[in-house]
Design an enzyme around this catalytic site. Structure first.
Site, PDB file in Angstrom:
ATOM      1  N   HIS A 272     -27.140  20.430   9.175  1.00  0.00           N
ATOM      2  CA  HIS A 272     -25.726  20.172   8.850  1.00  0.00           C
ATOM      3  C   HIS A 272     -24.842  20.891   9.870  1.00  0.00           C
ATOM      4  CE1 HIS A 272     -22.565  18.635   6.366  1.00  0.00           C
ATOM      5  NE2 HIS A 272     -22.212  19.782   5.819  1.00  0.00           N
TER       6      HIS A 272
ATOM      7  N   ASP B 204     -25.351  20.130   0.372  1.00  0.00           N
ATOM      8  CA  ASP B 204     -24.799  20.477   1.680  1.00  0.00           C
ATOM      9  C   ASP B 204     -24.222  21.887   1.701  1.00  0.00           C
ATOM     10  OD1 ASP B 204     -25.369  17.858   2.265  1.00  0.00           O
ATOM     11  OD2 ASP B 204     -23.357  17.359   2.977  1.00  0.00           O
TER      12      ASP B 204
ATOM     13  N   HIS C 281     -23.007  19.911  -3.331  1.00  0.00           N
ATOM     14  CA  HIS C 281     -22.871  21.110  -2.495  1.00  0.00           C
ATOM     15  C   HIS C 281     -23.390  22.319  -3.260  1.00  0.00           C
ATOM     16  CE1 HIS C 281     -19.969  18.246  -0.823  1.00  0.00           C
ATOM     17  NE2 HIS C 281     -20.161  18.866   0.338  1.00  0.00           N
TER      18      HIS C 281
ATOM     19  N   HIS D 156     -20.289  23.661  11.049  1.00  0.00           N
ATOM     20  CA  HIS D 156     -19.546  22.690  10.244  1.00  0.00           C
ATOM     21  C   HIS D 156     -18.299  22.155  10.945  1.00  0.00           C
ATOM     22  CE1 HIS D 156     -18.196  20.737   6.479  1.00  0.00           C
ATOM     23  NE2 HIS D 156     -19.460  20.876   6.116  1.00  0.00           N
TER      24      HIS D 156
HETATM   25 NI    NI Z   1     -20.466  19.984   4.589  1.00  0.00          NI
END
Ligand code: NI
Length: 455
Positions: free
Chosen positions: A317, A267, A408, A321
């Protein structure tokens, strides 16, 4: 039989299909050559056919498992599998017998055992020529109708080696299918020989437990080779380095109903670390799924393109954010659509799933967005910087069949953990797949919540 180092051979992606019950165990290891999809698909299909037929005979519904085969896929094409004692077992092992120029030859040995004793052994070599797209097993090396002539030469080899009495014709017992079963395993070597594992006491079907390798100089067989066989022979005796297929990492399909799949997901990128991560994944031929932020894609469009070209999956995504439940309807839509547009512009890809930031969503948000919501079932909490070893062990030990692992690609520790994660998952017997691959390319409908593959 010649056996080449699989690590020295271009682009092999290891596969493992395993299942175990008290009465039954299967461990199949093979390798699909990346970028040679026709050969990979044929190998996958042959292994699946043998394994599913064995499971059917035992009355077992096939459910791939992990933690069954010591060494996982790491041993693929290196060492044969030792079967579990007592039960009905099927093992399939591979070896690379030819890798020269544009030709690759992979041998599959399938052993069906009861109580540890072999009941049936099948051997096949599959050859593929990437230059011409041709594909075939050892029988394809010969012109149809020449099998009996080749058998005469093999019988002569048996007699010359003292494995058959002078004047005897030990291979006359073979039916036409039996001859083809024997020739399916024919190997052409760099020293311009043909090697066939001939059963010492052949059955009509060409099978037998104990075999002896019979070597026939290929020049004696020259009149019987097919055009394909002649090309394979030329490649075998050439000193050509095998082609290194610079194929995308995740280009070849994987059947997650047959092998135990797991997805690693990254991510918040692309970041300054993503290009290095892509190299690690390419080196290990490991597919991944990247949930990217639109803002970051706009900053690093080249990395997003590289991610797509490597065959990884790209998901949405959001743009910046934000926690979606805190935004009004029009802003929720804008967060998704702006990211979708940035991904499309940079990579040409239409993202097919959403990972909501912070895993936060509610029924209103689900109804607004035309994508499935892909979350996770294994959280490494890598963003808290627990150290690479902790990230690795959480990912590897926490995974089960179908898991979606959250990572991540914005943390150095995480990127440093990836080699250990990929190797560790494979050592347990998992096959890495993108999230879409787990659903055979068709994700659940918009608004669905997905934290796990269907398996
Ligand atoms: Ni995130």
């Amino acid at each position: 039989m010649p056996r080449l180092d699989p690590d020295a051979t271009a682009g092999l992606v290891p596969r493992l299909a395993a299942m175990s019950t008290p009465e039954f165990s299967v461990v199949a290891r093979w390798a699909t050559p990346q970028g040679m999809s026709a050969l990979g698909n044929e190998l996958d299909a042959r292994v699946a056919q043998a394994v599913r037929a064995f499971a059917d005979r035992q009355g077992v519904a096939w459910t791939p498992g992990v933690d069954i085969a010591a060494g996982g896929v790491e041993r693929t094409c290196k060492q044969p599998t030792v079967p579990a004692p007592g039960a009905a077992t099927l093992t399939i092992d591979c070896s690379i017998v030819l890798a020269a120029g544009s030709v690759l030859g992979e041998r599959l040995v399938t052993i069906d055992r009861v109580g540890g004793r072999p009941r049936d052994i099948r051997r096949t070599v599959l050859y593929a020529d990437t230059a011409t797209g041709e594909l075939g097993d050892g029988t394809g090396l010969f012109e149809p109708g020449t099998e009996a002539r080749v058998m005469d030469l093999l019988a002569e080899g048996l007699r010359a080696g003292g494995r058959a009495a002078a004047g005897s014709s030990p291979l006359d017992v073979l039916t036409p299918e039996g001859r083809r079963a024997l020739l399916a395993d024919a190997v052409l070597t760099a020293s311009d020989d043909l090697v066939v594992a001939v059963p010492l006491a052949p059955s009509a079907a060409g099978t037998g437990v104990h075999t002896v390798p019979v070597v026939v100089p290929a020049r004696l067989l020259a009149p019987f080779f097919s055009a394909f066989g002649a090309r394979v022979r030329d490649a075998a005796v050439s000193a050509d380095v095998p082609i290194r297929a610079e194929a995308p990492t995740a280009a070849d399909p994987v059947d997650c109903t047959f092998v135990a799949c797991v997805s690693i997901t990254f991510d918040d990128g692309p970041s300054s670390l993503t290009a290095g991560l892509l190299e690690i994944l390419h080196e290990r031929r490991a597919p991944a799924t990247f949930y990217v932020q639109g803002l970051s894609v706009e900053r690093r469009p080249g990395v997003a393109l590289q991610t797509a070209e490597a065959g990884h999956e790209i998901g949405n995504h959001t743009w910046a954010h934000s926690s979606l439940p805190l935004l009004p309807d029009d802003q929720v839509r804008a967060e998704i659509e702006r990211a979708q547009a940035a991904i499309r512009a940079a990579s040409g890809i239409e993202a097919r799933s959403l990972r909501p930031p912070y895993g936060a969503f509610d029924d209103r948000v689900r109804a607004l967005i035309g994508l499935p919501f892909v979350v996770w079932d294994v959280d490494t909490n890598d963003w808290r910087s627990p150290g690479s070893d902790v990230v690795t062990s959480r990912a590897v030990e926490g995974a089960e069949r179908g898991s979606i692992i959250l990572l991540h690609d914005t943390h150095e520790e995480t990127v440093a953990a990836v080699p250990g994660i990929v190797d560790g998952l494979r050592a347990r017997g998992f096959t890495l797949a993108t999230v879409s691959d787990q659903f055979a390319g068709t994700l659940p409908p918009p608004g669905s919540i997905v934290s796990h593959g269907p398996g």
